[in-house]
Design a protein around this motif. Structure first.
Motif, PDB file in Angstrom:
ATOM      1  N   LEU A  80       0.823  -1.207   0.000  1.00 20.99           N
ATOM      2  CA  LEU A  80       0.000   0.000   0.000  1.00 20.99           C
ATOM      3  C   LEU A  80       0.860   1.261   0.000  1.00 20.99           C
ATOM      4  CD1 LEU A  80      -3.023  -0.905   2.259  1.00 20.99           C
ATOM      5  CD2 LEU A  80      -3.148   0.259   0.056  1.00 20.99           C
TER       6      LEU A  80
ATOM      7  N   LYS B  60       0.362   3.812  -3.103  1.00 20.37           N
ATOM      8  CA  LYS B  60       0.000   5.211  -2.889  1.00 20.37           C
ATOM      9  C   LYS B  60       1.040   6.143  -3.516  1.00 20.37           C
ATOM     10  CE  LYS B  60      -2.659   4.341   1.323  1.00 20.37           C
ATOM     11  NZ  LYS B  60      -2.715   4.466   2.808  1.00 20.37           N
TER      12      LYS B  60
ATOM     13  N   ARG C 114      -9.116  -3.795   1.368  1.00 20.57           N
ATOM     14  CA  ARG C 114      -8.398  -2.668   1.979  1.00 20.57           C
ATOM     15  C   ARG C 114      -7.654  -1.855   0.922  1.00 20.57           C
ATOM     16  NH1 ARG C 114      -2.956  -3.116   5.676  1.00 20.57           N
ATOM     17  NH2 ARG C 114      -2.638  -0.846   5.923  1.00 20.57           N
TER      18      ARG C 114
ATOM     19  N   ARG D  66     -10.053   0.258  -0.908  1.00 22.35           N
ATOM     20  CA  ARG D  66     -10.570   1.329  -0.052  1.00 22.35           C
ATOM     21  C   ARG D  66      -9.565   2.470   0.084  1.00 22.35           C
ATOM     22  NH1 ARG D  66     -11.675  -1.718   3.865  1.00 22.35           N
ATOM     23  NH2 ARG D  66      -9.833  -1.368   5.169  1.00 22.35           N
ATOM     24  N   GLU D  67      -8.266   2.151   0.148  1.00 25.28           N
ATOM     25  CA  GLU D  67      -7.254   3.166   0.415  1.00 25.28           C
ATOM     26  C   GLU D  67      -6.641   3.786  -0.844  1.00 25.28           C
ATOM     27  OE1 GLU D  67      -4.394   2.268   3.444  1.00 25.28           O
ATOM     28  OE2 GLU D  67      -5.796   1.021   4.586  1.00 25.28           O
TER      29      GLU D  67
END
Length: 272
Positions: free
Chosen positions: A164, A168, A191, A194-195
């Motif tokens: 993640l 990102k 997850r 979602r992120e």
């Protein structure tokens, strides 16, 4: 040259996943198109199988020639599975983007693995590589969907938290779609969706093949790719039928074959 990018980009909608069908030759591409595929992709492993080679053994020239053949095979947009961009240097990733666009691809994916090994590139270098690919994409005269992959979960070099962190950073660098193949669980995939704000690709393989498109839609996936899974289904049929013939002297599995005339009609129905 026709620009397949806008139509391909429009398919990427969070919560409305389309199936990106990975083909391995002109015939499989045309059959998938005839069956209603909305977009196609290459698969490094599936194409390597056709060459009698293991995954990772093909060169960039091999991948480009194969991709161009699939682009010409049907009117559908095609995305290229371009491994780690075929080199460590950010400049190499940028060059790969430009070359992929020249053969008519609608986009490519670039992973963060220091091939031919399983180790991931250091975080800063991984981000720099994607940033260079994004800059190259910005210099094209047409649309192009760049997918940034965090493959450390798949290869065992880092966990979901690190994936993640990388996704990102890739998103902030300008990647259009983010992809971490085979997270530990469906909950981890949820997850990630979602992120991450931009569209997320999920690999339908192994335990993830037990879920439906509706399941993936519920957690916000935008794109479902198959990798080499579909090609391995054909190898499963080949192995089962050959083992029955050669070990048991029976040919019953050949009864499951599709009529040649049906395949012929599908191949004729698709014009590039």
């Amino acid at each position: 040259m026709h620009d397949p990018g806008p139509a391909f980009r429009a398919l990427h909608q969070k919560g409305t996943p389309f199936v990106l069908c990975n083909a391995w030759d002109i015939g499989s591409a045309r059959v998938l198109a005839a069956l209603g595929a909305e977009a196609l992709a290459t698969s490094s492993s599936a194409y390597a199988f056709t060459r009698g080679l293991p995954d990772g053994a093909l060169t960039r020239d091999d991948a480009l020639a194969h991709a161009e053949a699939l682009v010409r095979a049907t009117p559908l947009p095609v995305s290229g599975d371009f491994e780690n961009g075929f080199g460590e240097a950010p400049e190499t990733c940028a060059e790969t983007v430009r070359m992929a666009a020249e053969v008519g691809l609608a986009g490519i994916s670039i992973e963060d693995t220091a091939l031919p090994g399983d180790d991931a590139y250091d975080f800063d270098l991984a981000v720099e590589r994607i940033r260079a690919a994004v800059d190259a994409k910005g210099g094209l005269r047409r649309d192009f969907v760049l997918v940034a992959r965090a493959d450390g979960i798949l290869r065992g070099s880092y966990d979901t938290d690190e994936a993640l962190r990388r996704l990102k950073a890739f998103e902030a660098a300008g990647a259009d779609c983010l992809y971490a193949p085979m997270p530990p669980s469906f909950e981890d995939l949820e997850r990630i969706c979602r992120e991450i704000g931009k569209p997320v690709n999920a690999l339908v393989s192994g335990p993830f093949a037990s879920y439906t498109r509706a399941d993936f839609a519920r957690i916000g996936v935008a794109r479902l790719s198959l990798g080499g899974s579909l090609a391995r289904v054909t190898h499963r049929a080949l192995i089962d039928a050959a083992e029955e013939m050669l070990e048991e002297g029976s040919f019953s599995l050949l009864k499951n074959s599709v009529a040649g005339a049906k395949v012929d009609e599908m191949l004729k129905s698709v014009e590039s």
